[in-house]
Design a protein around this motif. Sequence first.
Motif, short mmCIF file in Angstrom:
data_model
loop_
_atom_site.label_atom_id
_atom_site.label_comp_id
_atom_site.label_asym_id
_atom_site.label_seq_id
_atom_site.Cartn_x
_atom_site.Cartn_y
_atom_site.Cartn_z
N MET A 131 26.39 36.47 43.61
CA MET A 131 26.03 35.08 43.69
C MET A 131 25.41 35.01 45.25
O MET A 131 24.43 33.99 45.44
CB MET A 131 27.30 34.22 43.61
N PHE A 149 37.28 30.40 44.19
CA PHE A 149 37.26 31.34 43.06
C PHE A 149 38.61 32.12 43.03
O PHE A 149 38.94 32.73 43.98
CB PHE A 149 35.98 32.32 42.96
N TRP A 165 24.75 30.93 50.14
CA TRP A 165 26.00 30.81 49.51
C TRP A 165 26.80 31.69 50.62
O TRP A 165 26.56 32.90 50.52
CB TRP A 165 25.93 31.33 48.35
N PHE A 178 36.89 27.46 40.38
CA PHE A 178 36.64 28.48 39.02
C PHE A 178 37.87 29.30 39.04
O PHE A 178 38.36 29.83 40.15
CB PHE A 178 35.21 28.95 39.13
N LEU A 185 34.00 34.98 34.10
CA LEU A 185 33.41 33.91 34.89
C LEU A 185 31.97 34.14 35.14
O LEU A 185 31.03 33.24 35.55
CB LEU A 185 33.87 33.68 36.41
N ILE A 189 28.68 31.49 35.41
CA ILE A 189 27.84 31.06 36.49
C ILE A 189 26.33 31.21 36.25
O ILE A 189 25.45 30.56 36.57
CB ILE A 189 28.19 31.92 37.69
N TYR A 190 26.25 32.22 35.48
CA TYR A 190 24.65 32.51 35.20
C TYR A 190 24.08 32.00 33.69
O TYR A 190 23.03 32.41 33.55
CB TYR A 190 24.67 34.26 35.19
N LEU A 195 27.92 24.11 31.74
CA LEU A 195 29.40 24.30 32.11
C LEU A 195 30.34 23.60 30.98
O LEU A 195 31.45 23.99 30.68
CB LEU A 195 29.67 23.40 33.39
N ILE A 217 26.41 25.49 39.58
CA ILE A 217 25.93 26.74 38.82
C ILE A 217 24.34 27.02 38.47
O ILE A 217 23.94 28.01 38.04
CB ILE A 217 26.96 26.96 37.48
N PHE A 220 22.30 29.66 40.49
CA PHE A 220 22.24 31.13 40.35
C PHE A 220 21.73 31.44 39.07
O PHE A 220 21.97 30.84 37.98
CB PHE A 220 23.95 31.31 40.41
#
Length: 225
Positions: A131, A149, A165, A178, A185, A189-190, A195, A217, A220
Motif C-alpha cells: 500500500m 488495520f 501512505w 479494516f 483485505l 483495498i485493491y 467497498l 481504497i 490504491f
Amino acid sequence: MTDPGENPRPSRRSIHEEGCIAAHALDILGERWTFLVMRELMFGPKRFGLIRAGLPGISASVLTQRLEGLEASGIVRRMLLPKPAEVQVYALTDVGLAARPVIEALCRWGVRMPGHDPTKFISPTSLMFSMMVMVDEDAARGLAVQAGFDLGRESFRGALVAGRWQVEPGPAEGDLVFAGSPNALAPVIYGPQPLAHWSGSETVRFSGDPALGQRFIDLFSLRRG
C-alpha cells in the motif's frame, strides 16, 4: 576508503567474483529470503517467531542463517526489549533501513511483470508495504485520513501525509478501521469490487464512513503502467 581507526567487518565470500558494485550488493543481499526477511523488519523490530510467521515457506534453520548473515554485515541487530517484555527481537540498522527504496523499486517493477498471483500468501507487513508503494500520490494529496488495520497477529495504524501512505505498528485505530487477514483485505483495498460489496462479509470488517472509506481504497491500485 575505510578509516584506519575503524574495525572493518570481515569480508564475505563473493558469489559473483566481480568488482561491480551491483554484484557486491548482490553478494550481500542476493541469497534466497534475504530481501523478504528485511521487508518483514521494515516497520520495526520483531521476534524470531513473528518474522517466521510472515515467511511461511522458510525453515527455522534458514531464517537463523539469514539473520546471522545480516547481522554480520551490519544490516540487522539483536536487541532486548525493556521490561516487562524482556524478549529478544531483531531490528534493521540504519544500513538496513537504507535498502527500503530498493525493495520499493522491486515492488514497482514486479507489478508490471506478468504472472503475479495476489491470492498466494500475503503477510501483514507485505500488505502494508505494498500500500505504501502503490498509493496514487497525486490523488492522495487531496485527502487527509487516518486508518487502522487489524491483521490478526499484527496491527498497524497509518495516515496519508502529503500524498504518502505512512504506516507504523500500533493499535488499529483511526477514521477508518479494516480488520481481517491480509489475504482477505487485499482485494478490499485493491478491488475491483467497491467497498459496499464487502458489507456483511464474514472474512473482513470495516468501520467508519463508507464514502470516506471508498475514497481511501480508490487511492490504491496494482497498476501496471
